[in-house]
Scaffold this motif. Structure first.
Motif, short mmCIF file in Angstrom:
data_model
loop_
_atom_site.label_atom_id
_atom_site.label_comp_id
_atom_site.label_asym_id
_atom_site.label_seq_id
_atom_site.Cartn_x
_atom_site.Cartn_y
_atom_site.Cartn_z
N GLY A 123 -63.85 7.19 64.74
CA GLY A 123 -64.99 6.69 64.89
C GLY A 123 -65.03 5.10 65.53
O GLY A 123 -65.87 4.27 65.18
N LEU A 124 -64.27 4.80 66.56
CA LEU A 124 -63.84 3.48 66.96
C LEU A 124 -64.88 3.58 68.39
O LEU A 124 -64.61 2.58 69.23
N GLN A 125 -65.32 4.50 68.92
CA GLN A 125 -66.08 4.49 70.24
C GLN A 125 -66.99 3.31 70.42
O GLN A 125 -67.04 2.92 71.44
N PRO A 126 -67.71 3.10 69.37
CA PRO A 126 -68.77 1.85 69.66
C PRO A 126 -67.99 0.63 69.93
O PRO A 126 -68.82 -0.35 70.47
N VAL A 127 -67.05 0.37 69.57
CA VAL A 127 -66.07 -0.78 69.52
C VAL A 127 -64.86 -0.69 70.30
O VAL A 127 -64.31 -1.90 70.33
N ARG A 128 -64.83 0.24 71.26
CA ARG A 128 -63.57 0.33 72.09
C ARG A 128 -63.36 -0.74 72.78
O ARG A 128 -61.95 -1.21 73.19
N ASP A 129 -64.20 -1.47 73.53
CA ASP A 129 -64.08 -2.50 74.50
C ASP A 129 -64.33 -3.84 73.65
O ASP A 129 -64.44 -4.92 74.43
N SER A 130 -64.52 -3.95 72.51
CA SER A 130 -64.54 -5.21 71.64
C SER A 130 -63.04 -5.53 71.16
O SER A 130 -62.42 -4.85 70.92
N LEU A 131 -63.11 -7.19 71.38
CA LEU A 131 -61.97 -7.58 70.71
C LEU A 131 -61.70 -7.62 69.53
O LEU A 131 -62.84 -7.59 68.64
N VAL A 132 -60.61 -7.34 69.02
CA VAL A 132 -60.17 -7.08 67.46
C VAL A 132 -60.81 -8.18 66.65
O VAL A 132 -61.31 -8.24 65.61
N GLY A 133 -60.32 -9.46 67.23
CA GLY A 133 -60.78 -10.97 66.60
C GLY A 133 -59.52 -11.28 65.81
O GLY A 133 -58.79 -10.76 65.20
N THR A 134 -59.79 -12.69 65.62
CA THR A 134 -58.78 -13.46 64.89
C THR A 134 -59.51 -14.52 64.02
O THR A 134 -60.73 -14.19 63.80
N VAL A 135 -58.61 -15.14 63.23
CA VAL A 135 -59.32 -16.08 62.45
C VAL A 135 -60.37 -17.00 62.95
O VAL A 135 -61.29 -17.32 62.51
N GLU A 136 -59.81 -17.37 64.14
CA GLU A 136 -60.62 -18.44 64.68
C GLU A 136 -61.89 -17.67 65.62
O GLU A 136 -63.25 -18.30 65.70
N GLN A 137 -61.74 -16.52 66.06
CA GLN A 137 -62.80 -15.84 66.88
C GLN A 137 -63.02 -14.47 66.12
O GLN A 137 -62.20 -13.55 65.75
N ARG A 138 -64.41 -14.20 65.97
CA ARG A 138 -64.85 -13.17 65.16
C ARG A 138 -64.84 -12.13 66.14
O ARG A 138 -65.06 -12.09 67.35
N GLY A 139 -64.48 -10.96 65.60
CA GLY A 139 -64.33 -9.57 66.34
C GLY A 139 -64.89 -8.40 65.60
O GLY A 139 -66.15 -8.41 65.04
N ILE A 140 -64.36 -7.32 65.65
CA ILE A 140 -64.80 -6.28 64.86
C ILE A 140 -64.78 -6.36 63.24
O ILE A 140 -64.02 -7.34 63.04
N SER A 141 -65.36 -5.57 62.52
CA SER A 141 -65.33 -5.78 61.09
C SER A 141 -64.05 -5.42 60.55
O SER A 141 -63.02 -4.73 61.27
N GLY A 142 -63.97 -5.52 59.19
CA GLY A 142 -62.73 -5.51 58.52
C GLY A 142 -62.32 -3.85 58.34
O GLY A 142 -61.12 -3.54 58.52
N GLY A 143 -63.38 -3.05 58.30
CA GLY A 143 -62.98 -1.63 58.09
C GLY A 143 -62.51 -1.04 59.43
O GLY A 143 -61.72 -0.02 59.67
N GLN A 144 -63.39 -1.44 60.51
CA GLN A 144 -62.74 -1.10 61.88
C GLN A 144 -61.32 -1.60 62.14
O GLN A 144 -60.49 -0.82 62.80
N ARG A 145 -61.24 -2.97 61.94
CA ARG A 145 -59.59 -3.43 62.04
C ARG A 145 -58.72 -2.51 61.41
O ARG A 145 -57.75 -2.10 61.89
N LYS A 146 -59.03 -2.05 60.06
CA LYS A 146 -58.13 -1.12 59.41
C LYS A 146 -57.85 0.16 60.18
O LYS A 146 -56.60 0.86 59.98
N ARG A 147 -58.77 0.71 60.57
CA ARG A 147 -58.65 2.03 61.29
C ARG A 147 -58.02 1.80 62.69
O ARG A 147 -57.24 2.61 63.11
N VAL A 148 -58.13 0.53 63.14
CA VAL A 148 -57.33 0.46 64.51
C VAL A 148 -55.69 0.30 64.20
O VAL A 148 -54.91 0.57 64.79
N ASN A 149 -55.67 -0.12 62.85
CA ASN A 149 -54.38 -0.46 62.20
C ASN A 149 -53.57 1.01 62.00
O ASN A 149 -52.27 1.16 62.38
#
Length: 1086
Positions: free
Chosen positions: A611-637
């Motif tokens: 279910g990552l199709q909507p955020v496929r081209d979005s940066l994952v994000g870091t502490v300084e730079q906000r990116g995708i949500s925590g749940g989406q980050r877990k799924r990328v992991n």
């Protein structure tokens, strides 16, 4: 410095005498006439006489160049060139002609011999340049002090006395016809002879300043009580620190030693100049300018550099954008080709039907095929196999006869993955056995994408289809399957090597392919340790028991290329997009033989299933730079391991932090992987009842790593009911069991059930052997409970000393490091997967690092800005000093550049340690990773010296060229970057920054205070500073020769070591990079 002065003038005297043998007979005869008193008649402008004196001075180079080169090798690089620069008066010998006229041809009798020069500089050495007079000698002492002994005066040896200029022992008597020193010569205080001034000096006759009583432009006074004693010439030539009286002043240039000219507008003249230097901008140099203001060129250079960097940044961004568009088109093409496949196969079916009417042999072959498939269907039906849907070409059994399209099949599989129903891509009427595992979306798309060109060719030849072509279509299948791995373990026990603490105890069971197993238990039960042991990642432990891979005793690490391990922390590169993270892992970990098209389809399948199709081209994000949500980050992991198509997938708490919808989506994707035969096991905390029912197996562990249950989820409640533990209504079974194991809830049973007896009951239930100590511990615990006593630990534990505990911990750490190295080192590959080699992985890593650097352009810009400000400050405050050749400013440069470049180099590895550990554990190349980082950092190595010099050089304006400074600074940045790598890898971030800040200062102090010592030679700052000073000192010649040699002698530098300094700096950079790579491979700090 003093030894140099002594030998210098010693050779000057000897060479002047040796020149008599070098001139032609005509000049030798002329010199003889001069000694006999006939020089007076020839001296008045006779060019032959002037030529004789000039030849005597020039003869110093040819007669003594080799010996002088040995004595002064540390400050004179090219003897001929240096001597011609200092004493070649052939262009303007006017001062010789004037002196010959003034002395009536008596000049040869007034020039100092080797003994007098040696005596002068020995006195100079004893006083360290602080005294402007020499010791008493034959001509000037307490009993004999004539006018020639005064500063700026000289005397003649007389026409009748033969003076041997090579005599370095005896000082001739010079007491006759004393007069002021000739212009262009200097006469020391306490000697009665003359020494020629070098080029770059201005040695006119002095005049008396009646106000101060000093002979200007020098600083000596005429003797008191001698009204007839006038001011003479110059009195001494020494280093610029002792006196700069004879140096051509700044703002003027001196083409000869008796001529001083104003510096013109548009030119500048430094101290000791023999010619004027043209300014870059004529308007910036007024008349008598001592230096030029070139700060505007520094600003222009910075502007040009910024413009170039912006072009590179924007051009690279455009390239990345075009690449993304190209990949998007390839994805759309894959979907379009998949749709066209169904229509193409319908045409193939029609062509085959036509061919069947004319070939009886083909009919019989097809009959045998259908008979065989019927037998297989009957066999599978007897096993209770699950039916499969109709092929995409075959007739549908649905009401109305409506065919099911490919898209509908994919959607059906996505919505109901747990049903286990699938479909097959077939050719013609060939049908697959219904009981086989379903092929998922990736295989459908893979087949369509890989066969599209072949399909087009077959469509073209459909009308003339031959029998062999139909047969090949009917029998063709190009769908690959993953290798399956079944892991069985018996009496698996993990014990810390040092402290002997047991983390797992007698765990027995099996993890089967195609099933999803959940590992649950209270905190401290060893859930993660259990999965780490299964994956072969349990380090620092002694493992006993047996682990079988597909029934064979083989090391699990030999299969690490097809084993995916998802850590609990979301270790994902935040400055990459979702697709870039997944695509990089796919390219590095999938088989090297797999085509790029197949890899694209694998990544697309994972993105779609997670279910990552909507955020496929979005940066994952870091502490300084906000990116995708925590749940989406877990799924990328999780997706990072799914894209490598593993045979075993192990996940550590993948649902922690996810909501129920995200957890359900993730588990559906994992079940879809299990349908392809993947062996999946995961640690789960507090799953919902819906998720709980989606698992195939449950492994329930108690504290201490003991198994309470290991079997199907459907039978867990039945087993515990047999023990008298019944789950109350509206209570989630796993939560209830974990609360019992934690001791929070006591089971409501007729017979008291001790939680500590549950592992033993499980062993007895399955017929496993129970260790004696566990039986003893259980009985002791039971008696303690019944008797109301307290349970006491064994005497060995309570009596263990603190020293023993510390030693045990040390052994644990050492054992852990050894196991980590053994796991990561190259081992036998039994997975039959050949991943890309080092060079291809280096290419992939290079592309990833380049993208990361482009997205960190703001941080790089801040680094450049700080470097530029440092260059402005140091260039303004630490102006180049002619006395030390700019050593102070270069010292600050070495410290500042070292500190700033080390801090910048820390970011290359310090922030990505944990990413590297994960990638390395999965089998990726450590060398490719390190070299790619270093290669990308070469851009900073090249640019940072330009940024710094664009400010420092143009504000400081040293005599050395900007190219010479750039080469030294380039080697310095390369060296300190390697040191920064070492600090970043070996130390924690805070300690690494502290070392980077302190080390340059400490090493610079050692290099400057402990000169010519072993420890100083070990400091890279010594070699950097020496290279800078040498590059600048080479531009000081002529009158600066004594100053140069004295400064280099005091500093312990050698003018011939410039190349050696650069080589040492580069070698230090290479050595520190090797040390950093060794630390990266060997040491892992968790």
């Amino acid at each position: 410095m003093a030894s140099f002065l002594l030998l210098l003038l010693l050779f000057l005297s000897a060479a002047a005498a040796a020149a008599d043998a070098a001139v032609n007979p005509r000049r030798r005869s002329l010199a003889a006439q001069t000694n006999k008193g006939t020089m007076a008649s020839l001296a008045a402008g006779n060019p032959m006489v002037v030529g004789v004196m000039n030849d005597r001075l020039k003869a110093l180079t040819t007669s003594f160049a080799q010996q002088m080169g040995r004595e002064f090798h540390y400050c004179i690089k090219n003897m001929d060139q240096e001597w011609n620069t200092a004493y070649n008066f052939s262009s303007d010998p006017t001062f010789l002609t004037n002196c010959m006229k003034k002395t009536d041809g008596d000049l040869p009798q007034r020039v100092c011999t080797a003994a007098e020069m040696k005596f002068y500089f020995e006195s100079f050495l004893e006083s360290n340049g602080r005294k402007n007079y020499v010791r008493p000698n034959k001509n000037c002492n307490l009993t004999s002090w004539i006018d020639g002994c005064e500063p700026g005066w000289s005397c003649s040896a007389g026409k009748d006395q033969e003076v041997n200029l090579k005599d370095a022992v005896n000082i001739p008597s010079r007491t006759l016809d004393c007069s002021g020193c000739c212009a262009g010569f200097f006469c020391p205080h306490g000697l009665t002879c003359m020494i020629p001034c070098p080029l770059g000096a201005y040695c006119p006759e002095s005049t008396l300043n009646k106000t101060s009583g000093v002979c200007d432009p020098y600083h000596y006074q005429p003797p008191a009580g001698k009204p007839n004693h006038t001011c003479g010439g110059a009195d001494r030539w020494a280093d610029v620190v002792s006196t700069d009286d004879v140096f051509c002043p700044p703002g003027y240039y001196c083409p000869s030693t008796i001529q001083k000219l104003d510096c013109s507008s548009g030119f500048y003249c430094r101290k000791g100049s023999t010619s004027q230097t043209k300014c870059f901008n004529k308007g910036s140099c007024k008349p008598n300018s001592a230096n030029q203001d070139i700060t505007i060129f520094g600003a222009l250079l910075v502007g040009a550099l910024c413009f170039l960097l912006l072009i590179i940044y924007n051009f690279s961004g455009q390239l990345l954008m075009n690449r993304e568009k190209k990949q998007a088109k390839s994805r759309e093409a894959a979907v379009r080709h998949a749709r066209e496949t169904a229509a193409a196969r319908e045409r193939w079916k029609a062509a085959k039907d036509v061919a069947k009417k004319h070939a009886a042999g083909l009919q019989s072959s097809l009959s045998r095929t259908f008979s065989r498939k019927k037998t297989l269907r009957t066999h599978e039906s007897s096993k209770g196999g699950m039916p499969s849907t109709e092929s995409i070409d075959g007739p549908s059994n649905e009401p109305g006869g409506k065919k099911e399209s490919l898209t509908e099949m994919v959607r059906s599989l996505d919505e109901n993955p747990e049903k286990g129903e699938g479909f097959h891509v077939q050719i013609g009427e060939k049908k697959k056995p219904k009981g086989k595992h379903a092929h998922t979306q990736s295989q459908i798309f893979k087949y369509a994408y890989g066969q599209i060109e072949k399909e087009k060719a077959m469509e073209q030849d459909a009308k003339n289809l031959t029998f062999s072509g139909v047969i090949s279509m009917a029998t063709e299948e190009d769908i690959k399957k993953r290798p399956t791995i079944e892991i069985a373990f018996k009496d698996l026990t993990l014990t810390l090597k040092g402290s002997k603490k047991k983390l797992l105890r007698s765990v027995t069971g099996k993890l089967m392919a195609g099933r999803v197993a959940a590992v649950m238990g209270p905190s401290g039960a060893g859930k993660t340790t259990f999965l780490s042991a299964i994956a072969g990642k349990a380090t620092g432990c002694q493992t006993t028991g047996m682990i079988l891979i597909n029934g064979k005793t083989e090391p699990i690490r030999s299969y690490k290329r097809i084993i995916g391990f998802v850590p609990q922390d979301d270790i994902v590169h935040g400055n990459l997009t979702v697709q870039e993270n997944l695509w990089f892992n796919a390219r590095c970990r999938l088989s090297a033989d797999m085509s790029k098209a197949d890899k694209v389809l694998v990544v697309e399948r994972v993105i779609e299933s997670l279910g990552l199709q909507p955020v496929r081209d979005s940066l994952v994000g870091t502490v300084e730079q906000r990116g995708i949500s925590g749940g989406q980050r877990k799924r990328v992991n999780v997706g990072l391991e799914m894209v490598m198509e593993p045979s075993v997938l192990i996940l550590d708490e993948p649902t922690s932090g996810l909501d129920s919808a995200s957890s359900l989506l993730l588990l559906r994707a994992l079940r879809r992987e299990a349908l392809e035969g993947v062996n999946i096991s995961m640690v789960v905390h507090q799953p919902s009842y819906t998720l709980y029912r989606m698992f195939d197996d449950l492994i329930l562990l108690a504290k201490g790593g003991l198994t309470v249950y290991h079997g199907p989820v459907k039978k867990v409640e039945e087993y515990f009911s047999g023990l008298g533990i019944v789950v109350p209504d509206r209570v989630n079974p796993p939560d209830y069991y974990i609360d019992i194991l934690e001791g929070i809830v006591k089971p409501d049973t007729k017979e008291p059930v001790n939680v500590k007896d549950l592992p033993i009951r499980w062993m007895l239930h399955n017929g496993y052997e129970v260790p004696r100590d566990m039986l003893q511990s259980s009985s002791d615990s039971e008696s303690s409970v019944r008797g109301g006593g307290d349970y006491h630990a064994s005497g060995d534990d309570t009596g263990q000393s603190i020293a023993g505990e510390v030693w045990g911990n040390v052994k644990d750490i050492v054992g852990q490091k050894k196991d980590e190295y053994d796991y990561n080192k190259t081992s036998e590959n039994l997975s039959n997967r050949r991943t890309p080699g080092i060079l291809r992985q280096y290419k992939y890593y290079l592309g990833r690092c380049g993208k990361q650097r482009l997205r960190e352009a703001r941080i790089q810009g801040v680094d450049y800005l700080i470097l530029g400000l440092a260059g402005i400050c140091l260039g303004t405050l630490a102006k180049v000093s002619d006395e030390s050749f700019g050593a102070l400013g270069y010292t600050y440069t070495v410290i500042a550049v070292s500190l700033l470049c080390k801090i910048g180099a820390l970011r290359s590895f310090s922030l990505e340690k944990i990413h590297y550990w994960r990638e390395r554990a999965s089998g990726m190349s450590s060398l490719a990773y390190f070299l790619s980082k270093d290669t990308i950092d070469h851009f900073n190595t090249i640019i940072k010296p330009i940024v710094y010099l664009s400010m420092f050089y143009f504000f400081n304006n040293p005599r050395s060229s900007i190219w010479e400074n750039y080469v030294v600074l380039l080697a310095l940045v390369y060296c300190v970057t390697g040191m920064g790598y070492t600090f970043a890898i070996f130390f924690q971030p805070g300690s690494a920054q502290l070392w980077s800040a302190l080390l340059p200062v400490v090493l610079t102090l050692i290099a400057t205070q402990q000169k010519n010592t072993f420890f100083a030679n070990l400091c890279y700052t010594k070699w950097a500073l020496e290279a800078f000073v040498i590059a600048n000192a080479q531009k000081y010649s002529g009158v600066w020769l004594i100053t140069r040699c004295g400064s280099l002698l005091n500093s312990g530098y050698d003018i011939n070591d410039k190349i050696l300094c650069i080589v040492v700096l580069v070698a230090n950079g290479v050595i520190f990079r090797c040390v950093a790579f060794f630390c990266m491979v060997i040491f892992q700090k968790h």
